[in-house]
Scaffold this motif. Structure first.
Motif, mmCIF file in Angstrom:
data_model
loop_
_atom_site.group_PDB
_atom_site.id
_atom_site.type_symbol
_atom_site.label_atom_id
_atom_site.label_comp_id
_atom_site.label_asym_id
_atom_site.label_seq_id
_atom_site.Cartn_x
_atom_site.Cartn_y
_atom_site.Cartn_z
ATOM 1 N N GLY A 78 0.794 -1.224 0.000
ATOM 2 C CA GLY A 78 0.000 0.000 0.000
ATOM 3 C C GLY A 78 0.827 1.274 0.000
ATOM 4 N N MET A 79 2.107 1.178 -0.422
ATOM 5 C CA MET A 79 2.969 2.369 -0.462
ATOM 6 C C MET A 79 3.517 2.548 -1.879
ATOM 7 S SD MET A 79 5.112 1.989 3.120
ATOM 8 C CE MET A 79 5.021 0.226 3.344
ATOM 9 N N GLN A 80 2.605 2.733 -2.837
ATOM 10 C CA GLN A 80 3.061 2.834 -4.233
ATOM 11 C C GLN A 80 3.944 4.055 -4.474
ATOM 12 O OE1 GLN A 80 -0.222 2.608 -2.783
ATOM 13 N NE2 GLN A 80 -1.067 1.723 -4.648
ATOM 14 N N GLU A 81 3.784 5.067 -3.599
ATOM 15 C CA GLU A 81 4.614 6.278 -3.751
ATOM 16 C C GLU A 81 6.025 6.069 -3.199
ATOM 17 O OE1 GLU A 81 3.050 6.333 0.300
ATOM 18 O OE2 GLU A 81 2.192 5.822 -1.644
ATOM 19 N N MET A 82 6.229 4.965 -2.483
ATOM 20 C CA MET A 82 7.550 4.709 -1.911
ATOM 21 C C MET A 82 8.388 3.899 -2.919
ATOM 22 S SD MET A 82 8.576 3.000 1.726
ATOM 23 C CE MET A 82 10.276 2.646 2.097
ATOM 24 N N ALA A 83 9.054 4.637 -3.818
ATOM 25 C CA ALA A 83 9.889 4.003 -4.844
ATOM 26 C C ALA A 83 11.349 4.156 -4.443
ATOM 27 C CB ALA A 83 9.648 4.656 -6.203
ATOM 28 N N THR A 84 12.171 3.275 -4.968
ATOM 29 C CA THR A 84 13.588 3.345 -4.630
ATOM 30 C C THR A 84 14.431 3.277 -5.892
ATOM 31 O OG1 THR A 84 15.271 2.481 -3.118
ATOM 32 C CG2 THR A 84 13.945 0.857 -4.301
ATOM 33 N N LYS A 85 15.704 3.600 -5.708
ATOM 34 C CA LYS A 85 16.634 3.600 -6.840
ATOM 35 C C LYS A 85 16.918 2.177 -7.303
ATOM 36 C CE LYS A 85 19.481 7.277 -5.455
ATOM 37 N NZ LYS A 85 20.768 7.613 -4.898
ATOM 38 N N ILE A 86 16.934 2.013 -8.605
ATOM 39 C CA ILE A 86 17.277 0.706 -9.171
ATOM 40 C C ILE A 86 18.138 0.935 -10.416
ATOM 41 C CG2 ILE A 86 14.980 0.612 -10.285
ATOM 42 C CD1 ILE A 86 15.247 -2.500 -9.971
ATOM 43 N N ALA A 87 19.203 0.152 -10.541
ATOM 44 C CA ALA A 87 20.142 0.339 -11.647
ATOM 45 C C ALA A 87 20.538 -1.013 -12.225
ATOM 46 C CB ALA A 87 21.393 1.072 -11.156
ATOM 47 N N PRO A 88 20.616 -1.089 -13.562
ATOM 48 C CA PRO A 88 21.028 -2.359 -14.167
ATOM 49 C C PRO A 88 22.478 -2.688 -13.852
ATOM 50 C CG PRO A 88 20.727 -0.673 -15.850
ATOM 51 C CD PRO A 88 20.331 -0.050 -14.547
ATOM 52 N N MET A 89 22.768 -3.971 -13.766
ATOM 53 C CA MET A 89 24.130 -4.455 -13.519
ATOM 54 C C MET A 89 24.487 -5.471 -14.588
ATOM 55 S SD MET A 89 24.304 -5.381 -9.517
ATOM 56 C CE MET A 89 25.958 -6.003 -9.730
ATOM 57 N N PRO A 90 25.780 -5.656 -14.840
ATOM 58 C CA PRO A 90 26.153 -6.701 -15.805
ATOM 59 C C PRO A 90 25.826 -8.086 -15.269
ATOM 60 C CG PRO A 90 28.108 -5.548 -14.956
ATOM 61 C CD PRO A 90 26.919 -4.924 -14.306
ATOM 62 N N SER A 91 25.505 -8.985 -16.170
ATOM 63 C CA SER A 91 25.215 -10.371 -15.797
ATOM 64 C C SER A 91 26.018 -11.293 -16.695
ATOM 65 C CB SER A 91 23.722 -10.649 -15.966
ATOM 66 O OG SER A 91 23.462 -12.025 -15.791
ATOM 67 N N THR A 92 26.469 -12.404 -16.141
ATOM 68 C CA THR A 92 27.268 -13.334 -16.934
ATOM 69 C C THR A 92 26.433 -14.503 -17.445
ATOM 70 O OG1 THR A 92 27.908 -14.386 -14.861
ATOM 71 C CG2 THR A 92 29.467 -12.832 -15.803
ATOM 72 N N GLU A 93 25.204 -14.641 -16.914
ATOM 73 C CA GLU A 93 24.387 -15.793 -17.309
ATOM 74 C C GLU A 93 23.398 -15.365 -18.393
ATOM 75 O OE1 GLU A 93 21.303 -18.881 -15.240
ATOM 76 O OE2 GLU A 93 22.585 -17.741 -13.890
ATOM 77 N N PRO A 94 23.409 -16.014 -19.564
ATOM 78 C CA PRO A 94 22.493 -15.613 -20.633
ATOM 79 C C PRO A 94 21.038 -15.721 -20.188
ATOM 80 C CG PRO A 94 24.110 -17.211 -21.438
ATOM 81 C CD PRO A 94 24.264 -17.146 -19.942
ATOM 82 N N GLY A 95 20.271 -14.668 -20.445
ATOM 83 C CA GLY A 95 18.855 -14.684 -20.089
ATOM 84 C C GLY A 95 18.575 -14.204 -18.682
ATOM 85 N N VAL A 96 19.644 -13.962 -17.895
ATOM 86 C CA VAL A 96 19.468 -13.433 -16.536
ATOM 87 C C VAL A 96 19.879 -11.960 -16.529
ATOM 88 C CG1 VAL A 96 20.251 -13.559 -14.125
ATOM 89 C CG2 VAL A 96 19.749 -15.655 -15.393
ATOM 90 N N TYR A 97 19.027 -11.131 -15.950
ATOM 91 C CA TYR A 97 19.254 -9.692 -15.891
ATOM 92 C C TYR A 97 19.301 -9.287 -14.431
ATOM 93 C CZ TYR A 97 18.082 -10.367 -20.714
ATOM 94 O OH TYR A 97 18.093 -10.837 -22.004
ATOM 95 N N LYS A 98 20.321 -8.481 -14.091
ATOM 96 C CA LYS A 98 20.540 -8.135 -12.692
ATOM 97 C C LYS A 98 20.390 -6.642 -12.467
ATOM 98 C CE LYS A 98 23.688 -11.937 -11.715
ATOM 99 N NZ LYS A 98 23.647 -12.504 -10.363
ATOM 100 N N PHE A 99 19.913 -6.313 -11.266
ATOM 101 C CA PHE A 99 19.714 -4.922 -10.883
ATOM 102 C C PHE A 99 20.211 -4.723 -9.462
ATOM 103 C CE2 PHE A 99 16.420 -6.398 -13.715
ATOM 104 C CZ PHE A 99 16.492 -5.471 -14.745
ATOM 105 N N LYS A 100 20.777 -3.552 -9.263
ATOM 106 C CA LYS A 100 21.186 -3.158 -7.922
ATOM 107 C C LYS A 100 20.108 -2.226 -7.402
ATOM 108 C CE LYS A 100 24.824 -0.475 -7.396
ATOM 109 N NZ LYS A 100 26.243 -0.092 -7.541
ATOM 110 N N ALA A 101 19.649 -2.459 -6.196
ATOM 111 C CA ALA A 101 18.560 -1.640 -5.666
ATOM 112 C C ALA A 101 18.769 -1.365 -4.190
ATOM 113 C CB ALA A 101 17.220 -2.338 -5.869
#
Ligand SMILES: [Cu+2]
Length: 134
Positions: A78-101
């Motif tokens: 119930g806190m849709q206004e509470m957003a946080t920083k998220i940034a893409p990171m490199p990934s070594t596994e094909p098809g896997v995508y990583k984010f730092k948050a």
């Protein structure tokens, strides 16, 4: 070319066309793609979130997608206004995508993702719910 060779060549061409046709049909729907969380929970704090993009009919990972929209917020609690920083990171596994948050609070977080898949029209759009633990 004698008639036998001609018939064999024609057969090979027709089989080839049939295979290309069914491959195109099998790959035709953007709704066949979806994101899955690698881990459904993270620890509160600086977290790494990993998601897998899969082609659902065969479960195959989908590498080289362009991820263009990300949002992480506490809509599940119930806190849709509470957003946080998220940034893409490199990934070594094909098809896997990583984010730092920065997961700044315990509870439910919603990760919104959009992606373009190579060779597909349309956009994959998914919302995934992650639980942040102490
Ligand atoms: Cu919150």
């Amino acid at each position: 070319m004698n008639s036998y060779t001609y018939a064999r060549t024609l057969q090979a061409v027709l089989i080839g066309i049939a295979m290309i046709g069914s491959a195109t049909l099998a790959r035709a729907d953007i709704k066949d793609y979806g994101f899955q969380l690698v881990d459904k929970t993270v620890k509160k704090g600086d977290a790494i979130i990993s998601v897998r993009l899969v082609h659902k009919p065969d479960g195959k990972p989908v590498p080289d997608a362009v991820i263009f929209a990300t949002r992480l917020d506490m809509a599940p609690d119930g806190m849709q206004e509470m957003a946080t920083k998220i940034a893409p990171m490199p990934s070594t596994e094909p098809g896997v995508y990583k984010f730092k948050a920065a997961v700044t609070m315990e509870g439910g977080w919603q990760l919104s993702l959009g992606a373009k898949v190579q060779g597909e029209a349309g956009t994959v759009e998914n919302k995934l719910v992650i639980k942040a633990t102490p």
